[in-house]
Design an enzyme around this catalytic site. Structure first.
Site, PDB file in Angstrom:
ATOM      1  N   LYS A  63      -6.024 -16.357   3.162  1.00  0.00           N
ATOM      2  CA  LYS A  63      -7.397 -16.155   3.650  1.00  0.00           C
ATOM      3  C   LYS A  63      -7.851 -14.756   3.252  1.00  0.00           C
ATOM      4  O   LYS A  63      -7.433 -13.755   3.834  1.00  0.00           O
ATOM      5  CB  LYS A  63      -7.488 -16.303   5.171  1.00  0.00           C
ATOM      6  N   GLU A  87       0.440  -4.229   7.309  1.00  0.00           N
ATOM      7  CA  GLU A  87       0.042  -2.964   6.671  1.00  0.00           C
ATOM      8  C   GLU A  87      -1.316  -2.594   7.238  1.00  0.00           C
ATOM      9  O   GLU A  87      -2.311  -3.278   6.962  1.00  0.00           O
ATOM     10  CB  GLU A  87      -0.010  -3.125   5.154  1.00  0.00           C
ATOM     11  N   CYS A 125      -6.305   2.744   2.483  1.00  0.00           N
ATOM     12  CA  CYS A 125      -5.438   3.016   3.642  1.00  0.00           C
ATOM     13  C   CYS A 125      -4.609   4.270   3.452  1.00  0.00           C
ATOM     14  O   CYS A 125      -4.294   4.971   4.406  1.00  0.00           O
ATOM     15  CB  CYS A 125      -4.526   1.824   3.886  1.00  0.00           C
ATOM     16  N   GLU A 144      -9.728   6.597  12.101  1.00  0.00           N
ATOM     17  CA  GLU A 144      -9.808   6.222  10.688  1.00  0.00           C
ATOM     18  C   GLU A 144     -11.273   5.936  10.350  1.00  0.00           C
ATOM     19  O   GLU A 144     -11.851   4.972  10.853  1.00  0.00           O
ATOM     20  CB  GLU A 144      -8.963   4.962  10.419  1.00  0.00           C
TER      21      GLU A 144
HETATM   22  P1  NAD Z   1      -9.791  -6.225   9.218  1.00  0.00           P
HETATM   23  O1  NAD Z   1      -8.597  -6.085  10.099  1.00  0.00           O
HETATM   24  O2  NAD Z   1     -11.129  -6.225   9.831  1.00  0.00           O
HETATM   25  O3  NAD Z   1      -9.716  -7.589   8.365  1.00  0.00           O
HETATM   26  C1  NAD Z   1      -8.624  -7.873   7.522  1.00  0.00           C
HETATM   27  C2  NAD Z   1      -8.473  -9.373   7.421  1.00  0.00           C
HETATM   28  O4  NAD Z   1      -8.107  -9.892   8.684  1.00  0.00           O
HETATM   29  C3  NAD Z   1      -9.746 -10.106   6.992  1.00  0.00           C
HETATM   30  O5  NAD Z   1      -9.399 -11.152   6.109  1.00  0.00           O
HETATM   31  C4  NAD Z   1     -10.252 -10.667   8.323  1.00  0.00           C
HETATM   32  O6  NAD Z   1     -11.041 -11.822   8.197  1.00  0.00           O
HETATM   33  C5  NAD Z   1      -8.949 -10.984   9.020  1.00  0.00           C
HETATM   34  N1  NAD Z   1      -9.024 -11.089  10.479  1.00  0.00           N
HETATM   35  C6  NAD Z   1      -9.869 -10.439  11.307  1.00  0.00           C
HETATM   36  N2  NAD Z   1      -9.621 -10.814  12.588  1.00  0.00           N
HETATM   37  C7  NAD Z   1      -8.591 -11.696  12.559  1.00  0.00           C
HETATM   38  C8  NAD Z   1      -7.887 -12.432  13.549  1.00  0.00           C
HETATM   39  N3  NAD Z   1      -8.186 -12.329  14.851  1.00  0.00           N
HETATM   40  N4  NAD Z   1      -6.886 -13.248  13.164  1.00  0.00           N
HETATM   41  C9  NAD Z   1      -6.551 -13.357  11.857  1.00  0.00           C
HETATM   42  N5  NAD Z   1      -7.205 -12.708  10.866  1.00  0.00           N
HETATM   43  C10 NAD Z   1      -8.206 -11.869  11.216  1.00  0.00           C
HETATM   44  O7  NAD Z   1      -9.646  -5.080   8.120  1.00  0.00           O
HETATM   45  P2  NAD Z   1     -10.683  -4.706   6.981  1.00  0.00           P
HETATM   46  O8  NAD Z   1     -11.823  -4.001   7.629  1.00  0.00           O
HETATM   47  O9  NAD Z   1     -10.937  -5.894   6.127  1.00  0.00           O
HETATM   48  O10 NAD Z   1      -9.817  -3.674   6.107  1.00  0.00           O
HETATM   49  C11 NAD Z   1      -9.774  -2.316   6.314  1.00  0.00           C
HETATM   50  C12 NAD Z   1      -8.524  -1.937   7.100  1.00  0.00           C
HETATM   51  O11 NAD Z   1      -7.362  -2.335   6.362  1.00  0.00           O
HETATM   52  C13 NAD Z   1      -8.372  -0.443   7.283  1.00  0.00           C
HETATM   53  O12 NAD Z   1      -7.951  -0.172   8.598  1.00  0.00           O
HETATM   54  C14 NAD Z   1      -7.273  -0.063   6.293  1.00  0.00           C
HETATM   55  O13 NAD Z   1      -6.566   1.111   6.600  1.00  0.00           O
HETATM   56  C15 NAD Z   1      -6.419  -1.273   6.342  1.00  0.00           C
HETATM   57  N6  NAD Z   1      -5.577  -1.352   5.133  1.00  0.00           N
HETATM   58  C16 NAD Z   1      -4.241  -1.034   5.225  1.00  0.00           C
HETATM   59  C17 NAD Z   1      -3.430  -1.066   4.091  1.00  0.00           C
HETATM   60  C18 NAD Z   1      -1.979  -0.674   4.163  1.00  0.00           C
HETATM   61  O14 NAD Z   1      -1.273  -0.896   3.190  1.00  0.00           O
HETATM   62  N7  NAD Z   1      -1.506  -0.099   5.262  1.00  0.00           N
HETATM   63  C19 NAD Z   1      -3.980  -1.428   2.865  1.00  0.00           C
HETATM   64  C20 NAD Z   1      -5.330  -1.742   2.796  1.00  0.00           C
HETATM   65  C21 NAD Z   1      -6.119  -1.716   3.958  1.00  0.00           C
END
Ligand code: NAD
Length: 503
Positions: free
Chosen positions: A191, A266, A300, A397
């Site tokens: 997804k 992550e 990130c 963040e």
């Molecule tokens: P997000 O958590 O809002 O969404 C990520 C994914 O999770 C999306 O596909 C979203 O639809 C899904 N999602 C949201 N709620 C969910 C739920 N209840 N159940 C299952 N899936 C769900 O994150 P974002 O805004 O898309 O991405 C940015 C974040 O990602 C930042 O915090 C960044 O630091 C982090 N990030 C971390 C790494 C790492 O390697 N540590 C890498 C890239 C991004």
């Protein structure tokens, strides 16, 4: 090198088919609309125009995809590793062949600059090659012999897995999760983030053209609260590899609890770049700028806190200000652009809110702190100075091109500030004192640390964070640890006495 006009024309050709047809789900080798028939619209952050409509999936679509992944699992699991290797290399070849299309679509869908996305697309191919080469040995185990038993271990794939990815560099991050899962012999329900669905579709097309059997990799578009939630709760999905926000990770853990889901997270970061006075300050400056203002700061691993030693702070910050003021903002399709728009209106509002927070907290806005232009979600690269580590701008963040600079007097204070956040993803330490570098890295609370370098990722190394930045590691063999189970077999030599009850 191609110019903006050429890129725009090529992009229009690539996007035409998405304009004509929705971005559909792909389940068991077939393009399918959401079972409910629902769709949502996807817009470009560059000019706010519509790119395409996308299938808005729910539990029923996840059920169909999980079922396809379950059906496809035994044959994929039992396929010889060398055959899986061949398919994964063919996927890498397909990515290379369509790298420009992937990069341009990613620029338009996410706002990331072409100069970075063209490299990210090719990095996706490298991820597939790296794990392709390891596929034949993925099952390798150990022999642990004794006089009574010939013990040996093998690794077996855990089963169908769910991969949930975010919108920042979505293509590259998806390959990073999917390539090892396929190499291990797992089948997948992916997804992608609702804000960046385009390149996930292209990636799956490439995989099927490369000979991936139907049902091995299924794509379900939609939002976290319905499609994402259903995936994490599904009993046939054995593990969830998730990249996203820390608070979403916490929700997924709860959602997956009833089915005892294995999770790999992550998550977010508020990573320090710590610059000591004895460092090579010119290189430190280049790295500090690159690690927060590249990829729009939507990264990130970005170094969003600059910890600078007092004695060199004035000079360092003056040079930083000058360079930040020259960062080229613009259309991400332009090869000259260094900073594009933020992913969405919602994220633009979030990042912009920190400009007011910084003012309220008494920090100085040395650069930026405002919108750029009046179309698209651009903010100017921003530098906050005069900050202390208790401010929200130092603790939360922001996930944009926003750097908070904090001064320190000595090593002890630098370490205390560096560790005083909920996150622990990366750290960057700049010093020419080797003993101090070792002492500091030993005590810095982060999963990954670079000394005198920006983030240079070598694929065999472990990737992941501590504290609120993640659970588990991937990269190299760590990815197989997650996607596979250890199995022990004990073969008796016949030399031990079996207890005889009732004899
Ligand atoms: P997000 O958590 O809002 O969404 C990520 C994914 O999770 C999306 O596909 C979203 O639809 C899904 N999602 C949201 N709620 C969910 C739920 N209840 N159940 C299952 N899936 C769900 O994150 P974002 O805004 O898309 O991405 C940015 C974040 O990602 C930042 O915090 C960044 O630091 C982090 N990030 C971390 C790494 C790492 O390697 N540590 C890498 C890239 C991004």
């Amino acid at each position: 090198m191609a110019d903006l006009k050429t890129h725009q024309e090529k992009l229009n050709t690539y996007l035409e088919r998405f304009k004509q047809n929705s971005v559909l789900n792909h389940i068991n080798g077939e393009n399918r609309p959401a079972i409910s028939g629902e769709t949502f619209k996807n817009h470009s952050p560059v000019d706010e125009t519509e790119i395409c409509t996308v299938a808005k999936s729910s539990k029923a679509d996840i059920d169909a995809a999980a079922n396809a992944a379950k059906e496809a699992f035994p044959a994929w699991r039992d396929m010889d590793g060398a055959a899986r290797k061949k398919i994964l290399h063919a996927i890498a070849d397909g990515i290379v062949a369509r790298a420009e299309e992937i990069a341009l679509c990613e620029c338009w869908d996410t706002g990331q600059a072409f100069r970075f996305m063209s490299k990210a697309a090719l990095r996706g191919a490298e991820n597939f090659r790296f794990f392709a080469d390891r596929a034949p040995a993925a099952r390798d185990g150990q022999t642990l012999p004794s006089s009574t038993l010939m013990n040996f271990t093998t690794r077996v794939p855990i089963g169908p897995v769910g991969v949930i990815t975010p919108w920042n560099t979505p293509f590259m991050l998806s390959t990073w999760k999917i390539a090892p899962a396929l190499a291990a012999g797992c089948t997948i329900v992916h997804k992608p983030a609702e804000l960046s669905p385009v390149t996930a579709k292209i990636l799956l097309e490439i995989a099927e053209d490369a000979g991936l059997p139907k049902g091995v990799w299924n794509l379900v578009n939609g939002f976290g609260e319905d499609a994402g939630k259903a995936l994490t709760e599904h009993p046939d999905i054995k593990a969830i590899a998730f990249v996203g926000e820390s608070k979403t990770g916490s929700m997924i853990m709860k959602q997956g609890a009833d089915t005892l889901k294995r999770v790999h997270f992550e998550l977010g970061g508020k990573n320090p770049v710590v610059v000591f006075a004895d460092a090579d300050l010119d290189r430190a400056l280049d790295a500090a700028i690159f690690m927060i203002y590249s990829l729009n700061g939507e990264r990130c691993t970005s170094s969003s806190r600059l910890l600078i030693e007092d004695s060199v702070a004035d000079e360092f910050l003056a040079k930083l200000k000058e360079r930040v003021g020259k960062i080229r903002i613009g259309n991400p399709l332009d090869p000259d652009t260094e900073l594009g728009p933020l992913i969405s209106k919602g994220h633009f509002d979030k990042v912009s809110s920190y400009f007011d927070i910084a003012r309220d907290e008494g920090a100085d806005i040395t650069c930026g702190g405002e919108r750029h232009g009046d179309t698209g979600y651009f903010v100017r690269p921003t530098l906050f100075t005069g900050a202390d580590n208790q401010m929200k701008i130092a603790q939360e963040e922001i996930f944009g091109p926003v750097l908070t600079a904090i001064r320190f007097k000595n090593e002890e204070e630098a370490l205390r500030i560096a560790n005083d956040v909920q996150y622990g993803l990366t750290g960057y330490v700049w010093t020419n004192d080797l003993t101090r570098a070792l002492r500091f890295t030993n005590q810095l609370e982060a999963g990954m640390i670079w000394v005198n370098s920006e983030n240079v990722r070598h694929l065999p190394t472990p990737f992941g964070g501590v504290k609120a930045s993640g659970i588990g590691r991937d990269g190299g063999d760590w990815s197989f640890e997650f996607y596979m189970e250890q199995k022990h077999v004990g073969l008796a030599t016949g030399m031990h006495k079996i207890p005889q009850l009732g004899a």
